[in-house]
Enzyme design. Structure first.
Site, PDB file in Angstrom:
ATOM      1  N   GLN A 170      -6.522  34.126 -10.234  1.00  0.00           N
ATOM      2  CA  GLN A 170      -6.732  34.387 -11.658  1.00  0.00           C
ATOM      3  C   GLN A 170      -5.616  35.274 -12.215  1.00  0.00           C
ATOM      4  OE1 GLN A 170     -10.823  34.636 -12.212  1.00  0.00           O
ATOM      5  NE2 GLN A 170     -10.710  35.588 -14.195  1.00  0.00           N
ATOM      6  N   SER A 214      -7.277  35.216  -3.563  1.00  0.00           N
ATOM      7  CA  SER A 214      -8.594  35.258  -4.189  1.00  0.00           C
ATOM      8  C   SER A 214      -9.084  33.843  -4.510  1.00  0.00           C
ATOM      9  CB  SER A 214      -8.542  36.145  -5.434  1.00  0.00           C
ATOM     10  OG  SER A 214      -9.821  36.287  -6.012  1.00  0.00           O
ATOM     11  N   LEU A 215      -9.221  33.497  -5.784  1.00  0.00           N
ATOM     12  CA  LEU A 215      -9.587  32.134  -6.180  1.00  0.00           C
ATOM     13  C   LEU A 215      -8.705  31.098  -5.476  1.00  0.00           C
ATOM     14  CD1 LEU A 215     -10.430  29.798  -8.215  1.00  0.00           C
ATOM     15  CD2 LEU A 215      -8.614  30.693  -9.661  1.00  0.00           C
ATOM     16  N   ARG A 223     -18.776  30.449  -9.132  1.00  0.00           N
ATOM     17  CA  ARG A 223     -18.236  31.742  -8.688  1.00  0.00           C
ATOM     18  C   ARG A 223     -17.826  32.586  -9.901  1.00  0.00           C
ATOM     19  NH1 ARG A 223     -12.831  33.483  -7.247  1.00  0.00           N
ATOM     20  NH2 ARG A 223     -12.745  34.872  -5.433  1.00  0.00           N
ATOM     21  N   HIS A 225     -13.767  41.731  -6.541  1.00  0.00           N
ATOM     22  CA  HIS A 225     -13.564  42.137  -5.144  1.00  0.00           C
ATOM     23  C   HIS A 225     -14.048  43.551  -4.825  1.00  0.00           C
ATOM     24  CE1 HIS A 225     -11.630  38.377  -4.309  1.00  0.00           C
ATOM     25  NE2 HIS A 225     -10.828  38.565  -5.336  1.00  0.00           N
ATOM     26  N   GLN A 270     -15.463  37.414   0.801  1.00  0.00           N
ATOM     27  CA  GLN A 270     -14.288  37.602  -0.061  1.00  0.00           C
ATOM     28  C   GLN A 270     -14.655  38.029  -1.481  1.00  0.00           C
ATOM     29  OE1 GLN A 270     -12.741  35.170  -2.725  1.00  0.00           O
ATOM     30  NE2 GLN A 270     -10.921  34.493  -1.632  1.00  0.00           N
TER      31      GLN A 270
END
Length: 314
Positions: free
Chosen positions: A11, A91-92, A116, A201, A250
């Site tokens: 992102q 991440s994503l 998510r 996170h 995660q």
């Protein structure tokens, strides 16, 4: 051909119009976008190409949008005979990496990241959580200061270890502000509040992680056909059940990106391709390993440059 890694952005790399040039050029890209629209039940294609920006910036739109563009770029490279020896995503971006590695079906992945995004947004009410990038301090120092601040102001943690000298913190708004002040006093060169809608996170994302676990139980996560370096450990994971476990973890755990790149370099690859919108990860790579060849693909020009490079080094 020289061994290479594919890395996939997270992102923050989104931009209105992303993917349009390749969509016009390649049938395989059009197929990916169509598959995403069908899986979601609305046109993510339209949001990618036309925005408006505030729609694209909504977490539950950003996540499937970036995943779709990244997977489309990956398919173009695969079609040209370029395949990675190892993959990772920030991440994503880990979901894009898992699609590339054959561990996740694309339609499942695009629905998962939509959920998510919703779960992450709903975990913390707007305005109650924040994130800030800390430049110019050692990671150990940042972790220690956040631990001190937490005792007084509530949750705040170092959540993205991006590259030497750049760590992102996240948590409750007041705690992030207090930590930012303390980190400036400790000698941080800059503290940059990030324009995000949730403290990704951080431990505040635990409710999102629990809801994500329930969604992941509904899909098949296969063993990866290509080694995947995961965010939570910075290590290679290939077994389906362990991949599923790491995706749940995660959501509410730090992204160890610097460790991921170190693992990729240790695997013996000679070059790295950032697959998807933007060049954020290429910037981090330059700071982690200056001599490492870093390319990207997001449009016609960057695709051509990358294809030319691999023709020369075959």
């Amino acid at each position: 051909m020289t061994k290479m890694a594919f890395v996939f952005p997270g992102q923050g790399s989104q931009a209105v119009g992303m993917g349009k040039e390749l969509y016009d050029q390649f049938a395989i890209v059009r197929t990916v976008f169509q598959e995403a629209d069908e899986a979601l039940g609305f046109s993510i294609t339209d949001i990618c190409f036309n925005g408006p920006e505030e729609e694209l910036r909504k977490t539950f739109n950003t996540q499937p949008a970036i995943l779709t563009v990244s997977v489309a770029c990956c398919r173009v490279l695969n079609d040209a005979g370029i395949t990675p020896a190892i993959v990772a995503g920030h991440s994503l971006g880990e979901y894009s990496a898992l699609v590339a590695a054959g561990a996740l079906n694309f339609s499942d992945a695009v629905r998962l990241v939509r959920k998510r995004g919703e779960f992450m947004q709903e975990a913390v009410p707007l305005g109650e959580g924040g994130m800030a990038a800390i430049l110019g301090l050692e990671r150990e120092q940042i972790v220690a200061i956040c631990n001190e601040i937490q005792t007084q102001f509530g949750p705040v943690q170092a959540v993205n270890f991006n590259c030497p000298g750049q760590v992102v913190i996240a948590g409750a708004t007041k705690a992030v502000e207090a930590a930012a002040d303390a980190l400036k006093q400790a000698g941080a060169k800059r503290v940059i509040p990030l324009p995000v809608s949730a403290p990704f996170h951080s431990s505040l994302m635990k409710p999102a992680a629990e809801r994500l676990a329930a969604e992941l139980d509904k899909v098949t996560v296969s063993d990866a056909q290509i080694p995947v370096v995961v965010n939570v450990s910075g290590q290679i994971v290939t077994a389906g059940p362990l991949i599923k476990q790491s995706l749940v973890q995660q959501a509410a755990s730090p992204v160890l990106w610097e460790d991921c790149i170190a693992c990729i370099i240790d695997s013996g690859v000679k070059s790295l391709v950032e697959v998807g919108p933007g060049k954020v990860l290429s910037g981090f790579t330059k700071k982690i390993a200056r001599d490492f060849e870093s390319l990207n693909i997001e449009d016609g020009a960057s695709l051509q440059k990358t294809l030319d490079y691999f023709r020369e080094v075959r």
